[in-house]
Write an enzyme that holds these catalytic residues in place. Structure first.
Site, PDB file in Angstrom:
ATOM      1  N   LYS A  83      21.402  70.166  15.541  1.00 28.26           N
ATOM      2  CA  LYS A  83      22.419  71.226  15.599  1.00 28.26           C
ATOM      3  C   LYS A  83      23.168  71.160  16.930  1.00 28.26           C
ATOM      4  CE  LYS A  83      19.935  74.002  12.307  1.00 28.26           C
ATOM      5  NZ  LYS A  83      18.830  74.947  12.053  1.00 28.26           N
ATOM      6  N   GLN A 142      15.613  79.762  14.560  1.00 28.88           N
ATOM      7  CA  GLN A 142      15.073  78.675  13.741  1.00 28.88           C
ATOM      8  C   GLN A 142      13.811  79.153  13.013  1.00 28.88           C
ATOM      9  OE1 GLN A 142      16.508  75.554  13.303  1.00 28.88           O
ATOM     10  NE2 GLN A 142      14.901  75.261  11.765  1.00 28.88           N
ATOM     11  N   ASP A 164      23.751  82.258  10.137  1.00 27.76           N
ATOM     12  CA  ASP A 164      22.881  81.731   9.090  1.00 27.76           C
ATOM     13  C   ASP A 164      23.004  82.536   7.799  1.00 27.76           C
ATOM     14  OD1 ASP A 164      21.417  79.454   9.110  1.00 27.76           O
ATOM     15  OD2 ASP A 164      19.727  80.253  10.255  1.00 27.76           O
TER      16      ASP A 164
END
Ligand code: NDP
Length: 281
Positions: A52, A96, A119
């Site tokens: 990322k 994460q 997200d």
């Protein structure tokens, strides 16, 4: 033989557009910023986070990773999120997953400001998707929709069968397909006679987490097969679809690696740019 839907190619094409968008924002004095919170030292998560960061660099998004030890407290994680929420230079926050067992994942996700939730996992954004309103959408299902649209095929009325019902893939992709006027069936571990379901699919999405689980006899001739799975077998990454055999039957297929995973990162970049744009509009 199936046409390969390459996430690698599509994300490369998107990268150029994203670089231009980041450049346009910079001219306006806006430096898009993404923060990734990584808890513990899960090697797979570390690889994802590194990728990322590299993607951000390629696009022109400033990224920072906040690494926290595996025994961090719930409050410490929440404090980190609070600080990022207040940081005007950060437009997107990604925690994460998975988090260690002692951390309440849902509470952490709910703490992220919905406008920084790149997200799309915040209950507010999930609710927006559910009720058909525009909002930040989860990167993996958003990437899958991009791949489906890239075929140029009309999706309306197609029967989509989604295998898997997780909050991060199965459920949101089912909602997105429903919004495209597909007829959607969601299957899971308690589904009876799974193969009879998958064989009806014009679009088959496999998000199971079991290597080569979807075999050729489970796939309708000409179907679009989307393989979300990332499984490690003998040091190799393979999907949830028995790629070699299914590609003989399917009309379209996504490879692993180089398929949905690439699009997930690409959509994260997209969501961050969109969040930066919104923050300054
Ligand atoms: P989860 O483990 O959360 O969900 C798996 C789903 O598969 C569950 O709904 C489960 O059913 C279902 N399932 C398990 N066994 C069977 C079975 N025998 N028959 C039918 N359904 C079954 O996984 P995720 O959704 O998080 O991820 C799925 C896969 O996608 C993983 O390999 C993951 O690594 C990968 N992934 C890839 C991403 C990418 O960017 N490419 C992003 C996110 C995930 P039940 O609910 O009944 O238990």
């Amino acid at each position: 033989m199936a046409i390969i839907l390459s996430g690698k190619e599509l994300s490369q094409r998107l990268l150029e557009e994203q670089q231009q968008e980041a450049g346009r924002l910079k001219v306006l004095g806006i430096q898009p910023g993404l923060a990734v919170v990584l808890v513990g030292d899960d090697p797979a998560s570390e690889i994802y986070v590194r990728n990322k960061g590299l993607a951000c660099e390629a696009v022109g998004i400033q990224s920072k990773t906040i690494k926290l030890p595996g025994d961090v407290s719930q409050q410490q994680v929440l404090d980190v999120v609070d600080n990022l929420n207040q940081d005007a230079g950060i437009h997107g926050i990604l925690v994460q997953l998975p988090l260690p067992k002692h951390i309440d994942e849902q509470q952490v996700l709910r703490r992220i400001l919905p406008e920084k939730d790149v997200d799309g996992f915040h209950i507010y954004n999930a609710g927006k998707l559910f009720t058909g309103q525009p909002g930040a959408q989860s990167c993996t299902p958003k990437g899958i929709m991009y791949m489906l649209h890239s075929t140029g095929l009309p999706l309306r009325g197609l029967h989509a069968v989604v295998v898997g019902r997780s909050n991060i893939v199965g459920k949101p992709i089912a909602m997105m397909l429903l919004q495209e006027d597909c007829t959607v069936t969601i299957c899971h571990s308690r589904t009876k006679d799974l193969a009879s379901m998958t064989r009806q699919a014009d679009i088959l999405v496999a998000a199971v987490g079991k290597a080569r689980f979807i075999t050729a006899d489970m796939v309708k001739e000409g179907a679009i097969v989307i393989d979300v799975g990332i499984n490690r077998v003998d040091g190799k990454v393979v999907g949830d679809v028995d790629y070699e055999n299914v590609q003989q039957v399917a009309g379209y297929i996504t490879p692993v690696p180089g398929g949905v995973g690439k699009m997930t990162i690409s959509m994260l970049m997209q969501n961050t740019l969109e969040a930066a744009c919104r923050a300054h509009s």
